[in-house]
Structure formats: C-alpha cells, structure tokens
Design a protein around this motif. Sequence first.
Motif, mmCIF file in Angstrom:
data_model
loop_
_atom_site.group_PDB
_atom_site.id
_atom_site.type_symbol
_atom_site.label_atom_id
_atom_site.label_comp_id
_atom_site.label_asym_id
_atom_site.label_seq_id
_atom_site.Cartn_x
_atom_site.Cartn_y
_atom_site.Cartn_z
ATOM 1 N N VAL A 98 21.401 13.858 64.521
ATOM 2 C CA VAL A 98 20.801 12.972 63.514
ATOM 3 C C VAL A 98 19.564 13.630 62.891
ATOM 4 N N LEU A 99 18.809 14.373 63.699
ATOM 5 C CA LEU A 99 17.626 15.039 63.135
ATOM 6 C C LEU A 99 18.031 16.185 62.204
ATOM 7 N N ASN A 100 19.050 16.953 62.584
ATOM 8 C CA ASN A 100 19.522 18.024 61.685
ATOM 9 C C ASN A 100 19.943 17.443 60.331
ATOM 10 N N TYR A 101 20.622 16.312 60.380
ATOM 11 C CA TYR A 101 21.086 15.667 59.142
ATOM 12 C C TYR A 101 19.885 15.235 58.292
ATOM 13 N N ALA A 102 18.896 14.625 58.950
ATOM 14 C CA ALA A 102 17.707 14.133 58.238
ATOM 15 C C ALA A 102 16.933 15.301 57.614
ATOM 16 N N GLU A 103 16.816 16.393 58.359
ATOM 17 C CA GLU A 103 16.121 17.574 57.822
ATOM 18 C C GLU A 103 16.839 18.101 56.574
ATOM 19 N N SER A 104 18.162 18.201 56.643
ATOM 20 C CA SER A 104 18.924 18.707 55.489
ATOM 21 C C SER A 104 18.753 17.785 54.286
ATOM 22 N N PHE A 105 18.708 16.484 54.567
ATOM 23 C CA PHE A 105 18.581 15.483 53.498
ATOM 24 C C PHE A 105 17.283 15.690 52.714
ATOM 25 N N ILE A 106 16.150 15.855 53.419
ATOM 26 C CA ILE A 106 14.881 16.018 52.679
ATOM 27 C C ILE A 106 14.734 17.433 52.128
ATOM 28 N N LYS A 107 15.331 18.395 52.809
ATOM 29 C CA LYS A 107 15.291 19.769 52.292
ATOM 30 C C LYS A 107 15.964 19.805 50.906
ATOM 31 N N ALA A 108 17.059 19.083 50.780
ATOM 32 C CA ALA A 108 17.772 19.028 49.492
ATOM 33 C C ALA A 108 16.928 18.356 48.413
#
Length: 154
Positions: A98-108
Amino acid sequence: MLNTINTPKYIIKLISAQESYQVRHPVLRPGRAFETCIFDGDTLETTFHFGIFLNNQLLGICSLFKNEHKNLSDAHQYQLRGMAVLAEQQGKGLGKLVLNYAESFIKAKGITTIWCNAREVATKFYTNLGYEIFGEPFEIEKIGTHYAMYKPLQ
Ligand SMILES: CC(C)(COP(=O)(O)OP(=O)(O)OC[C@H]1O[C@@H](n2cnc3c(N)ncnc32)[C@H](O)[C@@H]1OP(=O)(O)O)[C@@H](O)C(=O)NCCC(=O)NCCS
C-alpha cells in the motif's frame, strides 16, 4: 489434472478518510476515543487515503498530506501519516504494497520527497523501503518515541 494455485488478489485503491478510520482506530489508537483517530486535514482536497483490500475487506491503510517539514528543503513534499495494517495481517507484505502504491501516486503528481514521523517500532519497516532518519528522536504524548524519516521519490 491442473493444480490450482490460490494467490491472494489484493486490490489497492484510493479510499475516503471515513473508510480509513476502520483500520486507523484499532491499530493506531487502540482503546482511545474514536475522535483521536481523526487527523486535521483528513478531508482536504490535497489529502489522499489509500487502502489495500482482500475480498472487499479493508486490511491496511496509509494517508498522504500536503505538508512541508521545516528541516527539508524540497519544495515538493508530502507527509505520510496513519500507516497501519490490521494486527492479524501484519508481516505479510501488505504495508509495503500500500505504501509503494501511495508513493507512486504522488510521484506521478510531481512530488519528489515523502517524509513521516515514524514510531520507533516501525523505523525498520521504513528503512527497508528506502527511508532515512533525520534529526533527533522526539516524544509524542501517549504514543512514544518517534523519528523523522524521509525518502526522495526518484
Ligand atoms: C508498521 C506496519 C504498517 C508494517 O506493515 P506490514 O504489512 O506489517 O509490513 P510488511 O509485511 O509490508 O513489511 C515490509 C518489510 O518491512 C519489514 N518490517 C515490517 N515491520 C517491521 C518491524 N516492525 N520491524 C522490522 N521490520 C519490519 C518486513 O520484514 C518486510 O521486509 P522485507 O520486504 O525485507 O521482507 C504494520 O506492522 C503496522 O500496522 N504496525 C502497527 C502500527 C504502526 O506501528 N504503524 C506505523 C506508525 S509510524
């Protein structure tokens, strides 16, 4: 005959602040009033909540807040808060997913630094995922020792 392999089908997606409380309250504020799991800024448009589900059951969460740490110079920062996985589901890789997903979301969205105030017991979880401690440890009343940690999103 074909063998059947049952791999859990986790779904990770944006959720509402209200939904996140189902996990935030029992895991992060156990035995305390429900209101203690509601954070300032939870319903701002710039705040994002993420959940990991199995069979429609919410098992883990994290939230991201547009908030700058005074000791970090990057202009594009977000703060991670409310990182939690239900007790019986911990240690299975759900927090990481879930954290990897959240990081990718804001990175985008152009965010280049994520930071958090990590509980001492969770610092290894974050260092495993590429976070580093900065500054001195500090106390948060009723919760304990915390360390500021950050990770460049690149
Ligand atoms: C901290 C927490 C969110 C981690 O989620 P999790 O699903 O249990 O962790 P994962 O299974 O995804 O672990 C990911 C990695 O971190 C490691 N890890 C997780 N928790 C750890 C811990 N407490 N100590 C050391 N390593 C840990 C795992 O071994 C794993 O390493 P690997 O990728 O090399 O195998 C979860 O345990 C939790 O909710 N704890 C209670 C609430 C809490 O402390 N939240 C953090 C507040 S800052």
